[in-house]
Design a protein around this motif. Structure first.
Motif, PDB file in Angstrom:
ATOM      1  N   ARG A 133      30.383  47.865  40.168  1.00  0.00           N
ATOM      2  CA  ARG A 133      31.280  48.869  39.576  1.00  0.00           C
ATOM      3  C   ARG A 133      32.717  48.379  39.473  1.00  0.00           C
ATOM      4  O   ARG A 133      33.478  48.870  38.645  1.00  0.00           O
ATOM      5  CB  ARG A 133      31.240  50.148  40.415  1.00  0.00           C
ATOM      6  N   VAL A 134      33.104  47.432  40.332  1.00  0.00           N
ATOM      7  CA  VAL A 134      34.504  47.015  40.379  1.00  0.00           C
ATOM      8  C   VAL A 134      34.898  46.205  39.140  1.00  0.00           C
ATOM      9  O   VAL A 134      36.065  46.111  38.804  1.00  0.00           O
ATOM     10  CB  VAL A 134      34.785  46.262  41.693  1.00  0.00           C
ATOM     11  N   ARG A 135      33.915  45.649  38.452  1.00  0.00           N
ATOM     12  CA  ARG A 135      34.204  44.947  37.189  1.00  0.00           C
ATOM     13  C   ARG A 135      33.640  45.778  36.046  1.00  0.00           C
ATOM     14  O   ARG A 135      32.439  45.823  35.840  1.00  0.00           O
ATOM     15  CB  ARG A 135      33.570  43.551  37.188  1.00  0.00           C
ATOM     16  N   LYS A 136      34.526  46.437  35.306  1.00  0.00           N
ATOM     17  CA  LYS A 136      34.093  47.322  34.229  1.00  0.00           C
ATOM     18  C   LYS A 136      33.813  46.532  32.961  1.00  0.00           C
ATOM     19  O   LYS A 136      34.522  45.578  32.633  1.00  0.00           O
ATOM     20  CB  LYS A 136      35.178  48.362  33.923  1.00  0.00           C
ATOM     21  N   SER A 137      32.813  47.008  32.212  1.00  0.00           N
ATOM     22  CA  SER A 137      32.517  46.432  30.899  1.00  0.00           C
ATOM     23  C   SER A 137      33.507  46.994  29.885  1.00  0.00           C
ATOM     24  O   SER A 137      34.204  47.977  30.139  1.00  0.00           O
ATOM     25  CB  SER A 137      31.088  46.801  30.495  1.00  0.00           C
ATOM     26  N   ALA A 138      33.530  46.366  28.709  1.00  0.00           N
ATOM     27  CA  ALA A 138      34.403  46.862  27.631  1.00  0.00           C
ATOM     28  C   ALA A 138      34.052  48.307  27.294  1.00  0.00           C
ATOM     29  O   ALA A 138      34.931  49.128  27.013  1.00  0.00           O
ATOM     30  CB  ALA A 138      34.246  45.969  26.401  1.00  0.00           C
ATOM     31  N   ASP A 139      32.770  48.631  27.346  1.00  0.00           N
ATOM     32  CA  ASP A 139      32.321  49.994  27.043  1.00  0.00           C
ATOM     33  C   ASP A 139      32.862  50.985  28.078  1.00  0.00           C
ATOM     34  O   ASP A 139      33.326  52.080  27.733  1.00  0.00           O
ATOM     35  CB  ASP A 139      30.784  49.989  27.036  1.00  0.00           C
ATOM     36  N   CYS A 262      53.268  42.364  37.710  1.00  0.00           N
ATOM     37  CA  CYS A 262      52.629  41.358  38.584  1.00  0.00           C
ATOM     38  C   CYS A 262      51.109  41.300  38.422  1.00  0.00           C
ATOM     39  O   CYS A 262      50.449  40.455  39.026  1.00  0.00           O
ATOM     40  CB  CYS A 262      52.939  41.672  40.045  1.00  0.00           C
ATOM     41  N   ILE A 263      50.538  42.226  37.649  1.00  0.00           N
ATOM     42  CA  ILE A 263      49.077  42.326  37.575  1.00  0.00           C
ATOM     43  C   ILE A 263      48.490  41.255  36.656  1.00  0.00           C
ATOM     44  O   ILE A 263      48.857  41.155  35.484  1.00  0.00           O
ATOM     45  CB  ILE A 263      48.655  43.733  37.102  1.00  0.00           C
ATOM     46  N   ARG A 264      47.600  40.452  37.227  1.00  0.00           N
ATOM     47  CA  ARG A 264      46.816  39.485  36.447  1.00  0.00           C
ATOM     48  C   ARG A 264      45.688  38.986  37.348  1.00  0.00           C
ATOM     49  O   ARG A 264      45.768  39.121  38.585  1.00  0.00           O
ATOM     50  CB  ARG A 264      47.678  38.313  35.980  1.00  0.00           C
ATOM     51  N   PRO A 265      44.615  38.433  36.783  1.00  0.00           N
ATOM     52  CA  PRO A 265      43.518  37.948  37.622  1.00  0.00           C
ATOM     53  C   PRO A 265      44.021  36.888  38.615  1.00  0.00           C
ATOM     54  O   PRO A 265      44.901  36.095  38.272  1.00  0.00           O
ATOM     55  CB  PRO A 265      42.547  37.323  36.616  1.00  0.00           C
ATOM     56  N   GLY A 266      43.482  36.916  39.825  1.00  0.00           N
ATOM     57  CA  GLY A 266      43.766  35.863  40.792  1.00  0.00           C
ATOM     58  C   GLY A 266      44.831  36.189  41.807  1.00  0.00           C
ATOM     59  O   GLY A 266      44.962  35.482  42.817  1.00  0.00           O
ATOM     60  N   VAL A 267      45.645  37.229  41.589  1.00  0.00           N
ATOM     61  CA  VAL A 267      46.609  37.626  42.620  1.00  0.00           C
ATOM     62  C   VAL A 267      45.937  38.674  43.524  1.00  0.00           C
ATOM     63  O   VAL A 267      44.920  39.259  43.147  1.00  0.00           O
ATOM     64  CB  VAL A 267      47.929  38.182  42.023  1.00  0.00           C
ATOM     65  N   SER A 271      49.472  41.998  47.084  1.00  0.00           N
ATOM     66  CA  SER A 271      50.732  41.541  46.473  1.00  0.00           C
ATOM     67  C   SER A 271      51.252  42.542  45.445  1.00  0.00           C
ATOM     68  O   SER A 271      52.458  42.651  45.232  1.00  0.00           O
ATOM     69  CB  SER A 271      50.545  40.156  45.836  1.00  0.00           C
ATOM     70  N   ILE A 272      50.348  43.278  44.817  1.00  0.00           N
ATOM     71  CA  ILE A 272      50.766  44.294  43.835  1.00  0.00           C
ATOM     72  C   ILE A 272      51.429  45.459  44.567  1.00  0.00           C
ATOM     73  O   ILE A 272      52.480  45.973  44.156  1.00  0.00           O
ATOM     74  CB  ILE A 272      49.535  44.803  43.035  1.00  0.00           C
ATOM     75  N   ASP A 273      50.796  45.858  45.681  1.00  0.00           N
ATOM     76  CA  ASP A 273      51.367  46.926  46.506  1.00  0.00           C
ATOM     77  C   ASP A 273      52.749  46.511  47.013  1.00  0.00           C
ATOM     78  O   ASP A 273      53.710  47.275  46.939  1.00  0.00           O
ATOM     79  CB  ASP A 273      50.426  47.212  47.689  1.00  0.00           C
ATOM     80  N   LEU A 274      52.839  45.243  47.470  1.00  0.00           N
ATOM     81  CA  LEU A 274      54.117  44.749  48.018  1.00  0.00           C
ATOM     82  C   LEU A 274      55.209  44.730  46.955  1.00  0.00           C
ATOM     83  O   LEU A 274      56.376  45.038  47.234  1.00  0.00           O
ATOM     84  CB  LEU A 274      53.901  43.349  48.618  1.00  0.00           C
ATOM     85  N   ALA A 275      54.831  44.379  45.726  1.00  0.00           N
ATOM     86  CA  ALA A 275      55.827  44.300  44.643  1.00  0.00           C
ATOM     87  C   ALA A 275      56.505  45.651  44.455  1.00  0.00           C
ATOM     88  O   ALA A 275      57.738  45.738  44.323  1.00  0.00           O
ATOM     89  CB  ALA A 275      55.147  43.853  43.343  1.00  0.00           C
ATOM     90  N   ALA A 276      55.699  46.717  44.455  1.00  0.00           N
ATOM     91  CA  ALA A 276      56.266  48.061  44.277  1.00  0.00           C
ATOM     92  C   ALA A 276      57.063  48.471  45.516  1.00  0.00           C
ATOM     93  O   ALA A 276      58.175  49.012  45.428  1.00  0.00           O
ATOM     94  CB  ALA A 276      55.145  49.064  44.023  1.00  0.00           C
ATOM     95  N   GLU A 312      43.330  41.852  50.758  1.00  0.00           N
ATOM     96  CA  GLU A 312      43.614  40.474  50.326  1.00  0.00           C
ATOM     97  C   GLU A 312      42.625  40.001  49.254  1.00  0.00           C
ATOM     98  O   GLU A 312      42.633  38.829  48.875  1.00  0.00           O
ATOM     99  CB  GLU A 312      43.589  39.520  51.526  1.00  0.00           C
ATOM    100  N   ALA A 313      41.764  40.891  48.772  1.00  0.00           N
ATOM    101  CA  ALA A 313      40.847  40.514  47.679  1.00  0.00           C
ATOM    102  C   ALA A 313      41.659  40.211  46.425  1.00  0.00           C
ATOM    103  O   ALA A 313      42.798  40.668  46.278  1.00  0.00           O
ATOM    104  CB  ALA A 313      39.859  41.645  47.418  1.00  0.00           C
ATOM    105  N   LEU A 314      41.071  39.422  45.534  1.00  0.00           N
ATOM    106  CA  LEU A 314      41.774  38.992  44.324  1.00  0.00           C
ATOM    107  C   LEU A 314      41.416  39.880  43.135  1.00  0.00           C
ATOM    108  O   LEU A 314      40.257  40.285  42.976  1.00  0.00           O
ATOM    109  CB  LEU A 314      41.407  37.542  43.985  1.00  0.00           C
ATOM    110  N   LEU A 315      42.409  40.177  42.321  1.00  0.00           N
ATOM    111  CA  LEU A 315      42.166  40.930  41.090  1.00  0.00           C
ATOM    112  C   LEU A 315      41.291  40.099  40.155  1.00  0.00           C
ATOM    113  O   LEU A 315      41.445  38.873  40.075  1.00  0.00           O
ATOM    114  CB  LEU A 315      43.483  41.238  40.369  1.00  0.00           C
TER     115      LEU A 315
END
Ligand code: MN
Ligand code: MN
Length: 362
Positions: A133-139, A262-267, A271-276, A312-315
């Motif tokens: 579920r964590v990786r959504k399809s285009a649909d 800051c959002i992109r795959p691999g971060v 780190s996104i939470d920390l940025a805000a 610490e999981a990666l986007l």
């Protein structure tokens, strides 16, 4: 058999599982396209290794299940049948290990399974579904976008009812009327409209508070459409806000925008939470941002991943989650700005488009 079932079949082979049983109606929808509320009746999607998946549905849902799902094997039970005997027959008396949803299946239902089926062991398949579920399809992303579009139209309509003396409950009623009128399935959670000092409560409950000049108004609302949820928050001012509230608004907006940049795959989610959080800390309001930055969004309005400082999981491309920093100063007021975003192969797509600059209504 679609890709989701093949993924599950692969997991079954890996883990030495003979049969699997899906009982959460949302997961039945996710895997088969059949969305229903069976109330207390037994509803399941199931599969025995090497066989086609099938549905077990209440007899009164048979036609709806055929129309909505891509599953051709559909077994039914009437209110006087024992659905576990129907299930056992459809599983062809499979034994060994069954994978099931430990988070969903009640103890009473589990005891019925043990009584009428012959499995020696039961294993949780929750983590497999979470990974899927964590990786959504285009649909799926298209469905979430539609749910976002609808709630933004609802908000636009709802704002036309804002006037001095209106109550929070009256504005909630207008939102819920528009949710139905504009064609959503319903709210994805209890619609929230808060005024003035109540905006300082991240989970405040709307009531009979009347709107007055100088108040902030916070709308936190969402819909289900085609089984997928939206969840957005916008904060407005009714009349000129105080300099402090204006400053708080600016800090939250900057935190929201900085996190999205800051959002992109691999971060990491952390780190996104920390940025805000860094933006809000530097504005001097760190202690008043006391919740995580966001949460996954899909067939549930709150689902994996948690966007907080310990994840610490990666986007990955296909993740969909909310970005909702807030500052809540007791007795003064609060601001939250919540967007829904999808991670793309090279960055981010912001699904929400409702303006975020401080808007003074009146
Ligand atoms: Mn929300
Ligand atoms: Mn949210």
């Amino acid at each position: 058999m679609n890709l989701k079932w093949s993924t599950l079949e692969h997991q079954m082979q890996e883990h030495g599982i003979q049969s699997l049983l899906i009982t959460d109606p949302k997961h039945v929808y996710y895997l088969t396209g059949f969305l229903s509320n069976p109330h207390e009746r037994f509803l399941a999607a199931a599969m025995t290794l090497g066989e086609e998946p099938f549905l077990v549905v209440p007899a009164l849902d048979e036609e709806a299940a055929h129309a909505a799902s891509d599953i051709s094997r559909i077994y039914t039970h009437t209110d006087t049948d024992n659905p576990y005997l129907v299930l056992n027959q459809a599983l062809k008396g499979s034994s060994g290990t069954m994978a099931l949803e430990k988070n969903h299946l009640s103890v009473a239902r589990f005891e019925s399974l043990q009584e009428h089926l012959t499995f020696a062991r039961y294993q949780d398949l929750g983590p497999w579904l979470q990974d899927m579920r964590v990786r959504k399809s285009a649909d799926e992303i298209a469905k979430i976008k539609h749910a976002v579009l609808l709630i933004e139209q609802v908000l636009k309509e709802g704002l036309t009812k804002v006037k001095e003396g209106v109550t929070e409950n009256e504005l909630v009623a207008e939102i819920e009327y528009q949710i139905r009128r504009l064609g959503a399935d319903g709210p994805s959670f209890d619609s929230m409209v808060l005024f003035g000092e109540k905006t300082a409560l991240p989970h405040g409950v709307p009531g009979t508070r009347k709107l007055k000049h100088g108040d902030l108004l916070m709308y936190d609302i969402g819909v289900y459409a085609d089984g997928y949820a939206s969840d957005i928050t916008r904060t407005f001012a009714f009349g000129e806000p105080s300099p402090e509230l204006t400053q708080i608004y600016k800090a939250v907006l900057e935190a929201n925008e900085q996190a999205i940049r800051c959002i992109r795959p691999g971060v990491t989610f952390a780190s996104i939470d920390l940025a805000a959080r860094t933006v809000i800390d530097q504005a001097g309001y760190g202690e008043y941002f006391m919740h995580r930055l966001g949460h996954g969004l899909g067939i549930d309005v709150h689902e994996y991943p948690c966007v907080h400082g310990k994840n610490e999981a990666l986007l990955q491309a296909g993740n969909v989650f909310t970005v909702e920093p807030g500052i809540y100063v007791p007795g003064v007021g609060g601001v939250r700005i919540e967007d829904d975003i999808a991670v793309t192969p090279d960055g981010v797509e912001v699904l929400t488009s409702f303006p975020k600059t401080l808007t003074i209504l009146e």
